[in-house]
Motif scaffolding. Sequence first.
Motif, PDB file in Angstrom:
ATOM      1  N   PRO A 101       0.835  -1.209   0.000  1.00  0.00           N
ATOM      2  CA  PRO A 101       0.000   0.000   0.000  1.00  0.00           C
ATOM      3  C   PRO A 101       0.863   1.249   0.000  1.00  0.00           C
ATOM      4  CG  PRO A 101      -0.797  -1.568   1.627  1.00  0.00           C
ATOM      5  CD  PRO A 101       0.532  -2.089   1.151  1.00  0.00           C
ATOM      6  N   ARG A 102       0.471   2.279  -0.773  1.00  0.00           N
ATOM      7  CA  ARG A 102       1.215   3.529  -0.759  1.00  0.00           C
ATOM      8  C   ARG A 102       0.230   4.692  -0.675  1.00  0.00           C
ATOM      9  NH1 ARG A 102       2.414   6.032  -5.888  1.00  0.00           N
ATOM     10  NH2 ARG A 102       1.250   5.108  -7.620  1.00  0.00           N
ATOM     11  N   LYS A 103       0.763   5.868  -0.323  1.00  0.00           N
ATOM     12  CA  LYS A 103      -0.091   7.016  -0.075  1.00  0.00           C
ATOM     13  C   LYS A 103       0.323   8.191  -0.929  1.00  0.00           C
ATOM     14  CE  LYS A 103      -0.432   5.549   4.748  1.00  0.00           C
ATOM     15  NZ  LYS A 103      -0.049   5.873   6.141  1.00  0.00           N
ATOM     16  N   LEU A 104      -0.722   8.928  -1.393  1.00  0.00           N
ATOM     17  CA  LEU A 104      -0.494  10.197  -2.088  1.00  0.00           C
ATOM     18  C   LEU A 104      -1.152  11.278  -1.232  1.00  0.00           C
ATOM     19  CD1 LEU A 104      -1.341   9.216  -5.783  1.00  0.00           C
ATOM     20  CD2 LEU A 104       0.916   9.382  -4.722  1.00  0.00           C
ATOM     21  N   SER A 105      -0.390  12.260  -0.781  1.00  0.00           N
ATOM     22  CA  SER A 105      -0.913  13.275   0.135  1.00  0.00           C
ATOM     23  C   SER A 105      -1.501  14.453  -0.617  1.00  0.00           C
ATOM     24  CB  SER A 105       0.219  13.779   1.052  1.00  0.00           C
ATOM     25  OG  SER A 105       0.664  12.728   1.894  1.00  0.00           O
ATOM     26  N   ASP A 106      -2.571  14.972  -0.074  1.00  0.00           N
ATOM     27  CA  ASP A 106      -3.187  16.199  -0.586  1.00  0.00           C
ATOM     28  C   ASP A 106      -2.828  17.332   0.391  1.00  0.00           C
ATOM     29  OD1 ASP A 106      -4.896  17.555  -2.520  1.00  0.00           O
ATOM     30  OD2 ASP A 106      -6.342  17.721  -0.887  1.00  0.00           O
ATOM     31  N   GLU A 107      -3.780  18.005   0.964  1.00  0.00           N
ATOM     32  CA  GLU A 107      -3.551  19.096   1.901  1.00  0.00           C
ATOM     33  C   GLU A 107      -4.319  18.871   3.193  1.00  0.00           C
ATOM     34  OE1 GLU A 107      -2.935  23.112  -0.667  1.00  0.00           O
ATOM     35  OE2 GLU A 107      -4.965  22.277  -0.727  1.00  0.00           O
ATOM     36  N   ARG A 108      -3.839  19.464   4.275  1.00  0.00           N
ATOM     37  CA  ARG A 108      -4.531  19.509   5.553  1.00  0.00           C
ATOM     38  C   ARG A 108      -4.934  18.127   6.046  1.00  0.00           C
ATOM     39  NH1 ARG A 108      -8.606  24.489   4.005  1.00  0.00           N
ATOM     40  NH2 ARG A 108      -6.981  26.061   3.642  1.00  0.00           N
ATOM     41  N   VAL A 153      -6.772   8.283  12.269  1.00  0.00           N
ATOM     42  CA  VAL A 153      -7.082   8.304  10.840  1.00  0.00           C
ATOM     43  C   VAL A 153      -8.572   8.053  10.648  1.00  0.00           C
ATOM     44  CG1 VAL A 153      -6.694   7.202   8.602  1.00  0.00           C
ATOM     45  CG2 VAL A 153      -4.769   7.547  10.175  1.00  0.00           C
ATOM     46  N   PHE A 154      -9.202   8.935   9.860  1.00  0.00           N
ATOM     47  CA  PHE A 154     -10.642   8.840   9.579  1.00  0.00           C
ATOM     48  C   PHE A 154     -10.849   8.380   8.145  1.00  0.00           C
ATOM     49  CE2 PHE A 154     -14.457  11.378   8.065  1.00  0.00           C
ATOM     50  CZ  PHE A 154     -15.403  10.486   8.572  1.00  0.00           C
ATOM     51  N   ALA A 155     -11.607   7.295   7.948  1.00  0.00           N
ATOM     52  CA  ALA A 155     -11.881   6.752   6.612  1.00  0.00           C
ATOM     53  C   ALA A 155     -13.031   7.526   5.977  1.00  0.00           C
ATOM     54  CB  ALA A 155     -12.224   5.272   6.710  1.00  0.00           C
ATOM     55  N   ILE A 156     -12.722   8.235   4.882  1.00  0.00           N
ATOM     56  CA  ILE A 156     -13.747   9.055   4.219  1.00  0.00           C
ATOM     57  C   ILE A 156     -14.554   8.237   3.221  1.00  0.00           C
ATOM     58  CG2 ILE A 156     -14.070  10.979   2.610  1.00  0.00           C
ATOM     59  CD1 ILE A 156     -11.774  12.397   4.010  1.00  0.00           C
ATOM     60  N   GLY A 157     -13.885   7.394   2.438  1.00  0.00           N
ATOM     61  CA  GLY A 157     -14.600   6.600   1.447  1.00  0.00           C
ATOM     62  C   GLY A 157     -13.702   6.204   0.302  1.00  0.00           C
ATOM     63  N   GLU A 158     -14.254   5.553  -0.705  1.00  0.00           N
ATOM     64  CA  GLU A 158     -13.463   4.987  -1.799  1.00  0.00           C
ATOM     65  C   GLU A 158     -13.539   5.867  -3.040  1.00  0.00           C
ATOM     66  OE1 GLU A 158     -12.878   0.673  -4.125  1.00  0.00           O
ATOM     67  OE2 GLU A 158     -14.448   0.933  -2.594  1.00  0.00           O
ATOM     68  N   TYR A 159     -12.420   5.966  -3.708  1.00  0.00           N
ATOM     69  CA  TYR A 159     -12.335   6.629  -5.021  1.00  0.00           C
ATOM     70  C   TYR A 159     -12.637   5.577  -6.104  1.00  0.00           C
ATOM     71  CZ  TYR A 159     -10.291   9.132  -8.995  1.00  0.00           C
ATOM     72  OH  TYR A 159     -10.108   9.755 -10.201  1.00  0.00           O
ATOM     73  N   ALA A 198     -12.958  16.614  -5.121  1.00  0.00           N
ATOM     74  CA  ALA A 198     -13.662  17.760  -4.521  1.00  0.00           C
ATOM     75  C   ALA A 198     -14.509  17.320  -3.330  1.00  0.00           C
ATOM     76  CB  ALA A 198     -14.527  18.458  -5.571  1.00  0.00           C
ATOM     77  N   ASP A 199     -15.208  16.198  -3.500  1.00  0.00           N
ATOM     78  CA  ASP A 199     -16.050  15.703  -2.409  1.00  0.00           C
ATOM     79  C   ASP A 199     -15.195  15.256  -1.221  1.00  0.00           C
ATOM     80  OD1 ASP A 199     -18.359  16.209  -3.789  1.00  0.00           O
ATOM     81  OD2 ASP A 199     -18.472  14.181  -4.646  1.00  0.00           O
ATOM     82  N   ALA A 200     -14.028  14.654  -1.500  1.00  0.00           N
ATOM     83  CA  ALA A 200     -13.145  14.208  -0.412  1.00  0.00           C
ATOM     84  C   ALA A 200     -12.655  15.408   0.394  1.00  0.00           C
ATOM     85  CB  ALA A 200     -11.972  13.423  -0.979  1.00  0.00           C
ATOM     86  N   ARG A 201     -12.330  16.496  -0.298  1.00  0.00           N
ATOM     87  CA  ARG A 201     -11.877  17.691   0.413  1.00  0.00           C
ATOM     88  C   ARG A 201     -13.019  18.293   1.258  1.00  0.00           C
ATOM     89  NH1 ARG A 201      -8.493  20.192  -4.722  1.00  0.00           N
ATOM     90  NH2 ARG A 201      -6.509  19.095  -4.287  1.00  0.00           N
ATOM     91  N   ALA A 202     -14.238  18.243   0.711  1.00  0.00           N
ATOM     92  CA  ALA A 202     -15.392  18.764   1.473  1.00  0.00           C
ATOM     93  C   ALA A 202     -15.617  17.940   2.739  1.00  0.00           C
ATOM     94  CB  ALA A 202     -16.638  18.754   0.597  1.00  0.00           C
TER      95      ALA A 202
END
Length: 395
Positions: free
Chosen positions: A17-24, A50-56, A62-66
Motif C-alpha cells: 500500500p502507498r499514499k499520495l498526500s493532498d492538503e490539511r 485516521v478517519f476513513a472518508i470513502g473509496e475513489y 472535490a467531495d473528499a476535500r469537502a
Amino acid sequence: MPLTDIQIRQAKPGDKPRKLSDERGLFIEIRPTGNKYWRYRYKIEGKENVFAIGEYPEIGLADARAERDKARALVKLGRHPAQARRTERDKQLVANKSSFRLVAMEWIESKSGITDGYRAQLTRAFTQNLFPYIGKLPIRDVKPALLLECLRRMEKRGATYYAIALCNWLSQMFRYAIRTLRVDADPAAALYGAFVREPVEHSRAMTVDEIASFRQKLEGYGGFRVNTIALELMLLLFLRTVEFRRGRWCDVDLDAAVWDIPAEFMKRRRRHLVPLPKRAVELLRELHSITGGRELMFPGLKNPSLPVNGSTFNKALERLGMKGFTCHDFRATASTHLYESGLFRGEVIEMQLAHSEDNKTKAAYNHAVYWKERVELMAWWERFCLLSGDHGVGG
C-alpha cells in the motif's frame, strides 16, 4: 503539493500500500489490488488518528476535500469524526424505525381498555386524514404547521368536530412518543384553540303531533327498508345511536322479547337489557329476514363486517323531511313523555335510558333491576307512539 484528478486516476498500485498526500491531512491510499481509499489524518489530545472518508472514484477529489473540511471542524470541537458519523447513522436508523405512521399505529395498538370499534375508529382517523400527508416522515420532523395543515383540510370539508377530536388524539399519541423517547415535545399541544366548535343544539323532544307526522311519513317512505325499520325501532327503543348501530343478532332473543346488550357496546360499559314490545318484535323479525344472515343487525353496505355509517339514519330523517331532528332526539322524546305521563318512577325511566347517573340508581344498579316496571314502561311507550295524534293515548 495538492493532488490533481489526473494524478489520482493515473496512480498505479505497487507491491505494498502507498499514499499520495493532498492538503490539511487528506491523503489517498492505493492498495496492491488497485483500490483507492480517501483518508484524513488528525490529532486529538496529541494522539494521531485516521478517519476513513470513502473509496475513489465513488468519492471524487472535490467531495473528499469537502468531507475533510467537515471532519476538521469536528476535530476542532474535540470530536472524533468516526464517532460523529456513527451517531448520525444511529439517529437515522432510529428515525427510519420511528416514522409518524409507525409510532401512531404502535400507540393505537398499545391502548388498553378500549373496544375494538374505538380502536378501528382511531385507525381510520389517522389513515384517512394524516398518513397520506405525513405518515412517512420521521416523527421528530412533524411540526405544528404540518399537523395544522392536515386538520384544516378536515375543517374545510365541514368536519370541525372530527378535527378537534383528532387533535386530542394526536396529543395523546405524541405524549406516548415522548414516553418512548421518540420525540421531546408535543407539537399538537400548540394547536389547542385553533378550531372552534359551533354552538351545540340540544336535543328537542317531538310533540305528540310530530310523532304522528313522523310515523305517517315512515309509512309512505320509499327508501331502503332497513333504514325505515331502523328509524321506527329507534323511536320505540330510544337507544343511543352508536349502541343501536352496533346491534348483533346474537344478543337478541325474539321469543323472549329482549335485547341483551353487552357492556362493551354501551356508553357506560354496563350490560343493558331492553324489553321488546310487540311492534318492535314484529319489526325485528322482518329485519331478520333481510340481515339475519350476518352478525350485525345493521351492516354497512360497502363493508358488511362493520356497522352502518353513523350518519346514515340522520340522512334518512332528512329525506323524510324531518328538518331539525336527529336520531338522538328520539331519546329526548321518550324521556320527556315518560316523565310527563307521571306513570313511572324516575329511577325506572333513567335505568331504561341507561343513564344510571343519580346516586339512588347507581346504588341499586344491576342489569335487570326494575325489570317488571321496565317491561310495562316499554309497552306503554309503544302504545303512546302508535296512538300519537289520538286523544286516547294514555295508561
